[in-house]
Design a protein around this motif. Structure first.
Motif, mmCIF file in Angstrom:
data_model
loop_
_atom_site.group_PDB
_atom_site.id
_atom_site.type_symbol
_atom_site.label_atom_id
_atom_site.label_comp_id
_atom_site.label_asym_id
_atom_site.label_seq_id
_atom_site.Cartn_x
_atom_site.Cartn_y
_atom_site.Cartn_z
ATOM 1 N N TYR A 209 0.847 -1.201 0.000
ATOM 2 C CA TYR A 209 0.000 0.000 0.000
ATOM 3 C C TYR A 209 0.879 1.245 0.000
ATOM 4 N N MET A 210 0.664 2.121 -0.975
ATOM 5 C CA MET A 210 1.447 3.343 -1.095
ATOM 6 C C MET A 210 0.549 4.555 -0.883
ATOM 7 N N LYS A 211 0.800 5.279 0.198
ATOM 8 C CA LYS A 211 0.053 6.512 0.439
ATOM 9 C C LYS A 211 0.800 7.665 -0.198
ATOM 10 N N ARG A 212 0.209 8.244 -1.227
ATOM 11 C CA ARG A 212 0.870 9.328 -1.948
ATOM 12 C C ARG A 212 0.447 10.676 -1.404
ATOM 13 N N LYS A 213 1.334 11.652 -1.523
ATOM 14 C CA LYS A 213 1.027 13.014 -1.104
ATOM 15 C C LYS A 213 -0.154 13.538 -1.899
ATOM 16 N N GLY A 214 -1.065 14.229 -1.188
ATOM 17 C CA GLY A 214 -2.201 14.843 -1.857
ATOM 18 C C GLY A 214 -3.392 13.936 -2.033
ATOM 19 N N SER A 215 -3.282 12.671 -1.652
ATOM 20 C CA SER A 215 -4.437 11.781 -1.749
ATOM 21 C C SER A 215 -5.485 12.185 -0.729
ATOM 22 N N LEU A 216 -6.735 11.749 -0.961
ATOM 23 C CA LEU A 216 -7.794 12.073 -0.001
ATOM 24 C C LEU A 216 -7.462 11.536 1.373
ATOM 25 N N VAL A 217 -6.889 10.335 1.409
ATOM 26 C CA VAL A 217 -6.549 9.746 2.704
ATOM 27 C C VAL A 217 -5.551 10.613 3.445
ATOM 28 N N SER A 218 -4.514 11.089 2.742
ATOM 29 C CA SER A 218 -3.465 11.833 3.412
ATOM 30 C C SER A 218 -3.916 13.218 3.834
ATOM 31 N N THR A 219 -4.918 13.783 3.152
ATOM 32 C CA THR A 219 -5.366 15.122 3.503
ATOM 33 C C THR A 219 -6.556 15.114 4.448
ATOM 34 N N GLU A 220 -7.542 14.247 4.196
ATOM 35 C CA GLU A 220 -8.757 14.278 4.990
ATOM 36 C C GLU A 220 -8.621 13.591 6.337
ATOM 37 N N ALA A 221 -7.807 12.511 6.387
ATOM 38 C CA ALA A 221 -7.750 11.712 7.605
ATOM 39 C C ALA A 221 -7.223 12.493 8.789
ATOM 40 N N VAL A 222 -6.446 13.549 8.536
ATOM 41 C CA VAL A 222 -5.866 14.306 9.635
ATOM 42 C C VAL A 222 -6.501 15.687 9.775
ATOM 43 N N SER A 223 -7.527 16.013 9.006
ATOM 44 C CA SER A 223 -8.138 17.330 9.092
ATOM 45 C C SER A 223 -9.091 17.396 10.274
ATOM 46 N N THR A 224 -9.232 18.595 10.818
ATOM 47 C CA THR A 224 -10.156 18.753 11.935
ATOM 48 C C THR A 224 -11.594 18.535 11.481
ATOM 49 N N GLU A 225 -11.882 18.850 10.228
ATOM 50 C CA GLU A 225 -13.232 18.643 9.714
ATOM 51 C C GLU A 225 -13.603 17.164 9.677
ATOM 52 N N ALA A 226 -12.580 16.298 9.550
ATOM 53 C CA ALA A 226 -12.861 14.864 9.465
ATOM 54 C C ALA A 226 -13.530 14.331 10.711
ATOM 55 N N VAL A 227 -13.404 15.060 11.812
ATOM 56 C CA VAL A 227 -14.040 14.622 13.056
ATOM 57 C C VAL A 227 -15.553 14.492 12.873
ATOM 58 N N LYS A 228 -16.141 15.342 12.034
ATOM 59 C CA LYS A 228 -17.590 15.295 11.824
ATOM 60 C C LYS A 228 -18.008 13.965 11.201
ATOM 61 N N VAL A 229 -17.246 13.522 10.192
ATOM 62 C CA VAL A 229 -17.555 12.237 9.575
ATOM 63 C C VAL A 229 -17.343 11.110 10.571
ATOM 64 N N LYS A 230 -16.313 11.255 11.403
ATOM 65 C CA LYS A 230 -16.004 10.189 12.352
ATOM 66 C C LYS A 230 -17.080 10.048 13.418
ATOM 67 N N PHE A 231 -17.761 11.130 13.756
ATOM 68 C CA PHE A 231 -18.893 11.005 14.669
ATOM 69 C C PHE A 231 -20.005 10.178 14.026
ATOM 70 N N GLU A 232 -20.212 10.366 12.722
ATOM 71 C CA GLU A 232 -21.209 9.564 12.027
ATOM 72 C C GLU A 232 -20.792 8.089 11.997
ATOM 73 N N LEU A 233 -19.500 7.863 11.755
ATOM 74 C CA LEU A 233 -19.010 6.486 11.750
ATOM 75 C C LEU A 233 -19.094 5.859 13.135
ATOM 76 N N LEU A 234 -18.865 6.665 14.160
ATOM 77 C CA LEU A 234 -18.939 6.149 15.527
ATOM 78 C C LEU A 234 -20.311 5.543 15.800
ATOM 79 N N GLU A 235 -21.361 6.169 15.287
ATOM 80 C CA GLU A 235 -22.707 5.638 15.482
ATOM 81 C C GLU A 235 -22.836 4.258 14.836
ATOM 82 N N LYS A 236 -22.194 4.085 13.681
ATOM 83 C CA LYS A 236 -22.255 2.783 13.007
ATOM 84 C C LYS A 236 -21.472 1.731 13.800
ATOM 85 N N TYR A 237 -20.334 2.136 14.377
ATOM 86 C CA TYR A 237 -19.594 1.212 15.236
ATOM 87 C C TYR A 237 -20.448 0.826 16.444
ATOM 88 N N ARG A 238 -21.083 1.808 17.059
ATOM 89 C CA ARG A 238 -21.929 1.525 18.223
ATOM 90 C C ARG A 238 -23.046 0.554 17.860
#
Length: 463
Positions: A209-238
């Motif tokens: 697996y190669m994570k390239r600079k500028g990919s969605l994973v490399s930019t979104e996964a560490v953004s503060t905005e990503a927390v909003k999506v993660k709250f939605e995912l948390l409900e699915k985990y629950r």
């Protein structure tokens, strides 16, 4: 019928595609088919797919219009003839025994889901990523307990280190969520775990697996905005853990998902245990092109009846090629406006203009010319603003909206004092703003634009 179908979504991947497909040609497993899903590539990807299709009877090329990676995977699931499904990204590659290892485990123990270790590649080096140490067949509860130890780990979230029983996916209509540009694979896996019964983990890496600079994973996964999506995912985990009676026991670990970034097995620098890639597998990322001075070349859309004005920042490279607004196939603007106005999604430039004017919507961009790197809004400098006041004089526009934070800030800096009107900021429709699904954009834009009747207030005082 083949035992395994390997699905490879491909979009403008010619730089890495041969490395990927060479690794598939080298697979030791014969009872498989390979679906090369060309997602409307505009580079040489399709020609490369055809070339490999000629060389290996296991390969089948499907050339389709661009609909994004999630929809492309979904279409491939329906086309697949295999009993099990395996996934591969076009910039990554497999070990020679990857498919054989997964398939033998699935066949030997009648598994619904098989997961394996992988290699995380960083430049010229790679390191092994592993998690589950158990070698026996696990129940749903056992697998969920393992995942609870690190629910944000890529090991559990991604699709490419797993083998799926296709009948479960189809029977329960489990698909990638096309409204999500980030973490859609996490959601699919949570659904699969809910319905699968027999799980195996292989203690061997089968994937690079190669994570390239500028990919969605490399930019979104560490953004503060990503927390909003993660709250939605948390409900699915629950929901998953409550359904199997494990939530109370593991709720602290599950809730920690919000605080963790999506982890791919390497935090920055490679560990001393990393190894060097073979030279033929090293493909450096392209350097970013330098700054170019670019002029806005197409006219605003408005007439005397236009009542609201939506401002972008500056046309992307794709929009400049198409000579019209929001030309990137993954930009949600036209789907969003069509949905809000209950009209069909426009295809041609004339249809797009007609849709806007019918509903008294004007569009333009804040920037008339600038120095810019590619389509990067963040690189914009030496701005010459557009003459927004011209539209206000020649139309009935009373409300101004900015499509994204950059457009909002540039309008406020360069245009607000001249126009005497404030702009309201709306979440960007850009594909880079993956945190906002189409549904969330519809809710936000609909409430702001169509749920209001008051005019923008005039600017008072000095800006």
């Amino acid at each position: 019928m083949p035992f395994v179908t390997l699905i490879i979504p491909i979009y403008n991947a010619e730089r890495y595609l041969r490395r990927c497909l060479d690794s598939v040609v080298e697979q030791t497993y014969a009872d498989m088919e390979v679906l090369l899903m060309n997602d409307g590539s505009t580079d040489g990807s399709l020609a490369i797919c055809r070339e490999y299709e000629e060389k290996d009877l296991r390969f089948r090329t499907i050339d389709k219009e661009n609909t994004g990676v999630s929809d492309t995977r979904n279409q491939a699931m329906l086309l697949a003839r295999g009993t099990y499904l395996q996934f591969l990204d076009s910039d990554d590659w497999l070990t020679p025994d990857a498919t054989e290892s997964l398939a033998e485990a699935a066949r030997a123990d009648d598994c619904d889901l098989v997961v394996a270790d992988f290699y995380r590649v960083n430049g010229k080096r790679y390191v092994e990523k592993k998690h589950i140490k158990k070698t026996h067949v696990m129940t749903r509860e056992e697998f969920a307990m393992e995942m609870a130890e690190d629910p944000a780990d890529f090991y559990y979230g991604v699709m490419w280190n797993k083998l799926y029983r296709k009948s479960i996916l189809l029977e329960h209509q489990i698909q990638c969520d096309t409204s999500m540009n980030w973490c859609e694979d996490f959601v699919l896996n949570l659904q699969m775990i809910r319905h699968a019964e027999r799980f195996r983990a292989l203690q061997k890496p089968i994937y690079y697996y190669m994570k390239r600079k500028g990919s969605l994973v490399s930019t979104e996964a560490v953004s503060t905005e990503a927390v909003k999506v993660k709250f939605e995912l948390l409900e699915k985990y629950r929901d998953l853990y409550q359904s199997i009676g494990l939530y109370e026991e593991h709720k602290l670990k599950i809730n920690s998902y919000i605080l963790a970034v999506a982890k791919d097995g390497a935090a920055g620098v490679m560990t001393p245990k990393s190894k060097k890639l073979s030279p033929e597998n090293v493909i450096p990322d392209k350097e970013k092109p330098g700054y170019q001075h670019v002029e806005h070349t197409f006219e605003p859309v408005y007439d005397e009846n236009s009542e609201i004005l939506i401002l972008g920042t500056f046309p992307s490279v794709k929009s400049r090629e198409n000579n019209f607004y929001y030309g990137h196939p993954q930009n949600r603007f036209w789907k969003l406006i069509a949905g809000l106005t209950k009209e069909p999604v426009p295809e041609t430039i004339e249809e797009k203009k007609a849709l806007l004017l019918k509903h008294h919507i004007a569009i333009w961009d804040v920037v008339q010319s600038c120095d810019i790197i590619g389509s990067s809004d963040s690189s914009i400098k030496n701005v010459v603003p557009a003459d927004i006041a011209k539209i206000l004089k020649e139309s009935s526009v009373q409300r101004i909206y900015a499509n994204g934070d950059k457009a909002y800030r540039l309008y406020k800096k360069y245009c607000e004092k001249e126009t005497g009107k404030k702009a309201e900021k709306l979440p960007s429709t850009s594909p880079a703003n993956a945190i906002f699904t189409l549904d969330r954009l519809t809710e936000s834009w609909g409430a702001e634009i169509f749920g209001r009747t008051e005019e923008n207030e005039s600017v008072k005082g000095t800006v």
